[in-house]
Design an enzyme around this catalytic site. Structure first.
Site, short mmCIF file in Angstrom:
data_model
loop_
_atom_site.label_atom_id
_atom_site.label_comp_id
_atom_site.label_asym_id
_atom_site.label_seq_id
_atom_site.Cartn_x
_atom_site.Cartn_y
_atom_site.Cartn_z
N GLU A 137 59.31 67.17 -74.62
CA GLU A 137 58.01 67.65 -74.16
C GLU A 137 58.17 68.80 -73.16
O GLU A 137 58.26 68.56 -71.95
CB GLU A 137 57.24 66.50 -73.51
CG GLU A 137 57.19 65.22 -74.33
CD GLU A 137 56.90 64.01 -73.45
OE1 GLU A 137 55.98 64.10 -72.60
OE2 GLU A 137 57.60 62.99 -73.60
N TYR B 243 57.58 63.14 -81.29
CA TYR B 243 58.69 62.18 -81.40
C TYR B 243 59.51 62.57 -82.64
O TYR B 243 59.02 62.50 -83.77
CB TYR B 243 58.18 60.76 -81.61
CG TYR B 243 57.58 60.08 -80.41
CD1 TYR B 243 58.37 59.31 -79.55
CD2 TYR B 243 56.21 60.14 -80.14
CE1 TYR B 243 57.83 58.63 -78.47
CE2 TYR B 243 55.65 59.47 -79.07
CZ TYR B 243 56.47 58.72 -78.23
OH TYR B 243 55.91 58.05 -77.17
N ASN C 206 52.29 64.42 -68.32
CA ASN C 206 53.12 63.62 -67.41
C ASN C 206 52.29 63.07 -66.24
O ASN C 206 51.08 62.95 -66.33
CB ASN C 206 54.33 64.41 -66.94
CG ASN C 206 55.59 63.55 -66.86
OD1 ASN C 206 55.58 62.45 -66.32
ND2 ASN C 206 56.67 64.07 -67.41
N ARG C 207 52.94 62.76 -65.13
CA ARG C 207 52.36 61.93 -64.08
C ARG C 207 51.86 62.73 -62.88
O ARG C 207 52.47 63.73 -62.49
CB ARG C 207 53.38 60.89 -63.62
CG ARG C 207 53.68 59.84 -64.67
CD ARG C 207 54.96 59.10 -64.37
NE ARG C 207 55.20 58.02 -65.32
CZ ARG C 207 55.71 58.18 -66.54
NH1 ARG C 207 56.06 59.38 -66.95
NH2 ARG C 207 55.88 57.14 -67.34
N HIS D 78 49.29 61.97 -68.50
CA HIS D 78 48.93 62.63 -69.76
C HIS D 78 47.43 62.89 -69.93
O HIS D 78 46.89 62.77 -71.02
CB HIS D 78 49.45 61.82 -70.94
CG HIS D 78 50.94 61.78 -71.06
ND1 HIS D 78 51.75 62.76 -70.53
CD2 HIS D 78 51.78 60.87 -71.66
CE1 HIS D 78 53.02 62.47 -70.79
NE2 HIS D 78 53.06 61.34 -71.46
N GLN E 144 60.48 67.17 -70.46
CA GLN E 144 60.65 65.73 -70.40
C GLN E 144 61.38 65.25 -71.65
O GLN E 144 61.02 65.60 -72.77
CB GLN E 144 59.29 65.04 -70.29
CG GLN E 144 59.35 63.55 -69.99
CD GLN E 144 59.57 63.25 -68.53
OE1 GLN E 144 59.50 64.15 -67.68
NE2 GLN E 144 59.84 62.00 -68.20
N ASP F 137 64.19 58.97 -69.65
CA ASP F 137 62.79 59.31 -69.43
C ASP F 137 62.74 60.13 -68.14
O ASP F 137 62.43 59.62 -67.07
CB ASP F 137 61.92 58.06 -69.31
CG ASP F 137 60.43 58.38 -69.32
OD1 ASP F 137 60.08 59.56 -69.53
OD2 ASP F 137 59.61 57.46 -69.11
N HIS G 204 53.41 65.81 -77.41
CA HIS G 204 54.25 64.60 -77.36
C HIS G 204 54.84 64.35 -78.76
O HIS G 204 54.53 63.38 -79.41
CB HIS G 204 53.43 63.40 -76.89
CG HIS G 204 54.23 62.37 -76.17
ND1 HIS G 204 55.27 61.70 -76.73
CD2 HIS G 204 54.13 61.90 -74.89
CE1 HIS G 204 55.78 60.83 -75.86
NE2 HIS G 204 55.11 60.94 -74.73
#
Length: 363
Positions: A328, A197, A99-100, A126, A301, A265, A195
């Site tokens: 996540e 999906y 993440n950020r 990431h 997340q 998100d 990550h």
């Protein structure tokens, strides 16, 4: 057996010993030569799971539906070249920091460290330009799984300290257990995740996530600004589109009702007590597949593939916006700059260890 007030009783059908196979998935150019990317296939009666040494990438997860048909519920690609071209971290490990991090920097013991920012803003995401998802890890077969190792050098992507990381993945009956372990020789920040999906309908019925139901059993989430950086406020989900405590189908009406109108998100929050707890349930009533996600991490997340471009994935199936859900488990975004958040600081002599379990059922 798994019990849910919404889905009733979910069954685990098919139990056997796990077999492990290793083979070459492809080769990538390194310097003046080539490096082999290894694939490790874990298989039993209920699940077949393939993980690549490139980025510890989950390339496929095949599980049975209610009629016992195997299908792949994970977004991915059939060849290494497509992974090299992809910018959406499909199936890969996220590190050193998932993440950020605001401003692509943080201060530690009076020194400021500058990280590699993204190509679209001034923040770090990431793990940076060449994060853990873009590294070829060393892999070793285990009795019922595989173990990956990577040593990230001091200064890698701007982070202080040499960081040695082991990721162990085991297939036990209907569960895939993932354990992340790290040590450092200098104080640094660590937050490792994957990550994934998912579309629980599988590739035979791949499409919009409208008929997938998602439960996130928590009362709070992190408020973020226009760049998806936490403001520092932990907010209640009640009376918001983010309230998934009782489960909601991920319809276009729900996703467009989110501020900004693009979809989910955001990071949901849980206690920071290192206990393995349920953090999400993702179910496909049409196919009868259900995923229960458990983790020791204090956050998760949820990302509904809002910016995934149109592309062709495995089995020649088209991917695109809102055709999968990324789940996540992780620490909270921007924790190095938010002292009130659960700490991601790792110092020499300490041991970073987190676990995430993916449990698959039929409903």
């Amino acid at each position: 057996m798994f019990k849910s007030a919404i889905f009733g009783v979910a069954a685990v059908l098919g139990q056997s010993q796990t077999t492990v196979k290793e083979f070459e998935f492809g080769r990538i150019s390194v310097g003046g030569g080539f490096q082999s990317v290894r694939a490790f296939e874990l298989e039993n009666d209920f699940i077949t799971c393939t993980i690549l040494s490139y980025g510890v990438t989950f390339q496929k997860i095949l599980v049975r539906d209610r009629t016992s048909i195997f299908d792949d519920v994970l977004m991915g690609f059939d060849n290494i070249d497509d992974y090299l071209k992809n910018n959406d971290y499909v199936g890969g490990v996220l590190g050193r920091y998932a993440n950020r991090i605001k401003g692509a920097s943080f201060s530690l013991y009076g020194q400021t460290y500058y990280l590699n920012p993204t190509s679209w803003d001034e923040n770090h995401i990431h793990g940076g330009t060449f994060g853990f998802d873009k590294v070829v890890w060393s892999g070793n077969k285990l009795t019922n799984g595989v173990e990956f190792f990577h040593s990230s050098p001091d200064g890698d992507e701007g982070y202080p300290g040499k960081l040695d990381t082991i990721i162990t993945i085991r297939l036990n009956q209907h569960e895939i257990d993932v354990t992340y372990e790290s040590r450092t020789n200098k104080p640094t920040h660590v937050n490792i995740s994957h990550h994934w999906y998912f579309n629980m309908n599988g590739h035979m019925n791949w499409g919009s996530v409208d008929d997938l139901k998602l439960i996130v059993p928590t009362e709070t989430y992190l408020e973020t600004d226009e760049e998806n950086i936490p403001t520092g406020r932990v907010m209640p989900v009640e009376m918001t589109p983010f309230d998934l405590r009782s489960g909601q189908f991920l319809t276009q009406n729900l996703l467009t009702s989110v501020p900004g109108g693009h979809g989910l998100d955001l990071c949901y929050t849980f206690p920071d007590d290192r206990k393995l707890r349920q953090v999400a349930i993702l179910a496909a009533p049409y196919s009868g597949r259900l995923l229960e996600l458990k983790s020791t991490n204090p956050g998760m997340q949820v990302y509904t593939a809002n910016w995934v471009p149109d592309s062709v994935g495995k089995y020649n199936i088209p991917y695109g916006k809102h055709t999968a859900v990324a789940l996540e488990p992780q620490f909270w975004p921007d924790s190095p700059n938010q002292p009130q958040f659960p700490s991601t600081l790792l110092v020499p002599g300490q041991y970073y260890k987190q676990q995430t379990t993916l449990a698959f059922y039929r409903i």
